[in-house]
Design a protein around this motif. Structure first.
Motif, mmCIF file in Angstrom:
data_model
loop_
_atom_site.group_PDB
_atom_site.id
_atom_site.type_symbol
_atom_site.label_atom_id
_atom_site.label_comp_id
_atom_site.label_asym_id
_atom_site.label_seq_id
_atom_site.Cartn_x
_atom_site.Cartn_y
_atom_site.Cartn_z
ATOM 1 N N VAL A 3 54.654 41.764 40.964
ATOM 2 C CA VAL A 3 53.444 42.136 40.227
ATOM 3 C C VAL A 3 52.336 42.340 41.249
ATOM 4 O O VAL A 3 52.034 41.437 42.035
ATOM 5 C CB VAL A 3 53.046 41.056 39.199
ATOM 6 C CG1 VAL A 3 51.789 41.481 38.447
ATOM 7 C CG2 VAL A 3 54.184 40.802 38.231
ATOM 8 N N SER A 4 51.737 43.511 41.267
ATOM 9 C CA SER A 4 50.776 43.844 42.317
ATOM 10 C C SER A 4 49.463 43.094 42.147
ATOM 11 O O SER A 4 49.127 42.624 41.051
ATOM 12 C CB SER A 4 50.495 45.347 42.328
ATOM 13 O OG SER A 4 49.712 45.713 41.194
ATOM 14 N N ALA A 5 48.726 43.007 43.254
ATOM 15 C CA ALA A 5 47.410 42.372 43.208
ATOM 16 C C ALA A 5 46.488 43.120 42.260
ATOM 17 O O ALA A 5 45.718 42.508 41.505
ATOM 18 C CB ALA A 5 46.809 42.326 44.618
ATOM 19 N N ALA A 6 46.546 44.452 42.252
ATOM 20 C CA ALA A 6 45.678 45.242 41.376
ATOM 21 C C ALA A 6 45.986 44.977 39.908
ATOM 22 O O ALA A 6 45.075 44.832 39.084
ATOM 23 C CB ALA A 6 45.835 46.725 41.686
ATOM 24 N N VAL A 41 39.666 38.551 40.301
ATOM 25 C CA VAL A 41 40.108 38.684 41.688
ATOM 26 C C VAL A 41 41.575 38.268 41.852
ATOM 27 O O VAL A 41 42.100 37.467 41.083
ATOM 28 C CB VAL A 41 39.240 37.812 42.623
ATOM 29 C CG1 VAL A 41 37.873 38.429 42.837
ATOM 30 C CG2 VAL A 41 39.086 36.393 42.065
ATOM 31 N N ALA A 42 42.198 38.812 42.887
ATOM 32 C CA ALA A 42 43.550 38.408 43.284
ATOM 33 C C ALA A 42 43.638 38.462 44.798
ATOM 34 O O ALA A 42 42.966 39.279 45.433
ATOM 35 C CB ALA A 42 44.596 39.328 42.653
ATOM 36 N N GLY A 43 44.462 37.602 45.361
ATOM 37 C CA GLY A 43 44.593 37.592 46.813
ATOM 38 C C GLY A 43 45.543 36.528 47.293
ATOM 39 O O GLY A 43 46.378 36.007 46.532
ATOM 40 N N GLU A 44 45.403 36.173 48.587
ATOM 41 C CA GLU A 44 46.281 35.195 49.233
ATOM 42 C C GLU A 44 45.471 33.989 49.673
ATOM 43 O O GLU A 44 44.436 34.126 50.350
ATOM 44 C CB GLU A 44 46.977 35.825 50.437
ATOM 45 C CG GLU A 44 47.926 34.877 51.160
ATOM 46 C CD GLU A 44 48.664 35.546 52.297
ATOM 47 O OE1 GLU A 44 48.805 34.898 53.366
ATOM 48 O OE2 GLU A 44 49.102 36.704 52.130
ATOM 49 N N ALA A 87 42.561 42.375 45.812
ATOM 50 C CA ALA A 87 42.079 43.292 44.774
ATOM 51 C C ALA A 87 41.092 42.558 43.880
ATOM 52 O O ALA A 87 41.175 41.336 43.703
ATOM 53 C CB ALA A 87 43.224 43.841 43.933
ATOM 54 N N ALA A 88 40.150 43.307 43.334
ATOM 55 C CA ALA A 88 39.191 42.781 42.349
ATOM 56 C C ALA A 88 39.003 43.854 41.290
ATOM 57 O O ALA A 88 39.300 45.029 41.527
ATOM 58 C CB ALA A 88 37.851 42.452 43.011
ATOM 59 N N SER A 89 38.548 43.459 40.101
ATOM 60 C CA SER A 89 38.314 44.473 39.071
ATOM 61 C C SER A 89 36.917 44.332 38.488
ATOM 62 O O SER A 89 36.348 43.235 38.434
ATOM 63 C CB SER A 89 39.369 44.413 37.967
ATOM 64 O OG SER A 89 39.198 43.292 37.134
ATOM 65 N N VAL A 138 47.753 34.572 44.445
ATOM 66 C CA VAL A 138 47.124 34.038 43.240
ATOM 67 C C VAL A 138 46.230 35.074 42.568
ATOM 68 O O VAL A 138 45.869 36.097 43.157
ATOM 69 C CB VAL A 138 46.270 32.788 43.559
ATOM 70 C CG1 VAL A 138 47.137 31.644 44.079
ATOM 71 C CG2 VAL A 138 45.152 33.120 44.545
ATOM 72 N N VAL A 139 45.877 34.779 41.325
ATOM 73 C CA VAL A 139 44.867 35.531 40.580
ATOM 74 C C VAL A 139 43.911 34.516 39.984
ATOM 75 O O VAL A 139 44.321 33.433 39.542
ATOM 76 C CB VAL A 139 45.505 36.422 39.494
ATOM 77 C CG1 VAL A 139 46.400 35.627 38.566
ATOM 78 C CG2 VAL A 139 44.449 37.154 38.691
ATOM 79 N N SER A 140 42.611 34.840 39.982
ATOM 80 C CA SER A 140 41.595 33.888 39.537
ATOM 81 C C SER A 140 40.514 34.588 38.735
ATOM 82 O O SER A 140 40.305 35.796 38.858
ATOM 83 C CB SER A 140 40.924 33.196 40.736
ATOM 84 O OG SER A 140 41.850 32.543 41.566
ATOM 85 N N ILE A 141 39.800 33.791 37.943
ATOM 86 C CA ILE A 141 38.543 34.233 37.346
ATOM 87 C C ILE A 141 37.452 33.306 37.860
ATOM 88 O O ILE A 141 37.613 32.075 37.860
ATOM 89 C CB ILE A 141 38.609 34.257 35.803
ATOM 90 C CG1 ILE A 141 37.312 34.829 35.219
ATOM 91 C CG2 ILE A 141 38.955 32.896 35.219
ATOM 92 C CD1 ILE A 141 37.400 35.190 33.750
#
Length: 336
Positions: free
Chosen positions: A129-132, A75-78, A44-46, A95-98
């Motif tokens: 906790v979801s990727a979104a 962004v979030a992903g594996e 997921a990305a926002s 993970v989640v990243s900027i």
């Protein structure tokens, strides 16, 4: 051996808005992680307004450094691969990243099936906790967190002196996080939004909500209870200092999250004249520990991400158009 390819959404130059993404869904090589980076498969990305503002050229000639450019930083992903110097993550980690620090580096790369992220700007995503939910957090959440804790001086554990806070555009990405975070502190929160979002903003915890379009108090930003504001988290645009000034307490601050030339001039004038009431341009400084704090609050149920809509990467231009037109409540999400 031929490089592995991935689908990415890019734009080839400044301007163009949503149309600038049409026909730019390309196959490009999957990036290789540097020593201090992780390669992540996108889940997921926002989208943030700064993403299309960079396309418009507000940061030229600094960013993007080159074209074609893959936009988006949340962004979030594996994790699928780690650099030789990475110690905190391994393949398979969620993970989640900027993708940038915003005090000197904006990398982008989020609108693609894979991205590389600095280990120092990446945190673990908890189970449940979801990727979104997590992908929505980085830029908007960090902006709200920095404005409230570092500039407004609010403690998120509820301690510290009582403060009266105004949050403008409270139904948007930064605003909806700011309301929730502010209410974790010792605060009274007044918020502004359009009529259709009043109940939504109240549900986030705001003590008072002003319709900025249709009421005299809303247009003047006056608290219905007569309170003066110790700090304003200013998430909107187009409101002059003269509207804020009479509503501020003696040492009140307007924290402008989207500073422009005019706000920088006001900031300088207030500083040079030793005015107690200040306008503070916020320059976001991404920090891993603050992102960890936000993810932890989501896990604990103390902070929620409100998702306006979810688009596949193949419809990126539709999401782009919605954000530009300013009709989103909460966050706009991309999924592969």
């Amino acid at each position: 051996m031929a490089a592995k390819l991935m689908c990415a959404v890019r734009y080839s130059g400044y301007g163009g808005g949503a149309a600038g993404l049409e026909g730019q869904h390309d196959e490009v090589p999957v990036p290789c992680p540097a020593k201090d980076e992780v390669l992540v498969k996108l889940e997921a990305a926002s989208l943030n307004p700064v993403d299309w503002k960079i396309q418009e050229g507000v940061l030229r000639p600094l960013f993007p450094r080159k074209f074609p450019h893959i936009p988006v930083v949340d962004v979030a992903g594996e994790v699928v691969e780690v650099g030789s110097g990475v110690r905190d993550f391994k393949a398979g980690d969620k993970v989640v990243s900027i993708l940038g620090t915003f005090n000197g580096e904006i990398n982008g790369g989020g609108l693609a099936e894979y991205f590389v992220a600095k280990e120092s700007l990446t945190v673990s995503r908890p189970a449940g906790v979801s990727a979104a939910e997590c992908a929505a957090l980085p830029l908007a959440g960090l902006t709200a967190h920095q404005a409230l804790t570092q500039v407004a001086g609010i403690n998120l554990d509820g301690t510290g002196p009582w403060k009266s806070i105004l949050i403008t555009a409270a139904s948007g990405g930064v605003g909806h996080y700011a309301v929730q975070l502010a209410k974790l502190g010792n605060t009274h929160v007044t918020a502004t939004c359009g009529a259709r979002n009043i109940d939504f903003v109240k549900s986030l915890g705001a003590d008072e909500v002003l319709d900025y379009n249709k009421t005299p108090d809303g247009a003047a930003l006056k608290s219905p209870s007569g309170r003066k504001y110790d700090a304003v988290i200013h998430c909107a645009t187009g409101i002059p200092w003269s509207t804020f000034e009479p509503n501020l307490s003696t040492n009140g601050k307007v924290i402008d999250i989207t500073p422009n030339f005019g706000s920088m001039v006001t900031f300088a004038v207030k500083k040079l004249t030793f005015c107690k009431k200040q306008l503070v341009p916020l320059l976001i400084n991404s920090k891993r520990e603050n992102l960890e704090c936000l993810v932890g609050l989501v896990k604990e149920g103390k902070l929620k991400t409100v998702i306006d809509s979810i688009y596949p990467l193949s419809k990126a231009e539709d999401a782009w158009a919605k954000s530009i037109h300013g009709h989103a409540t909460g966050k706009i999400i991309f999924e592969p």
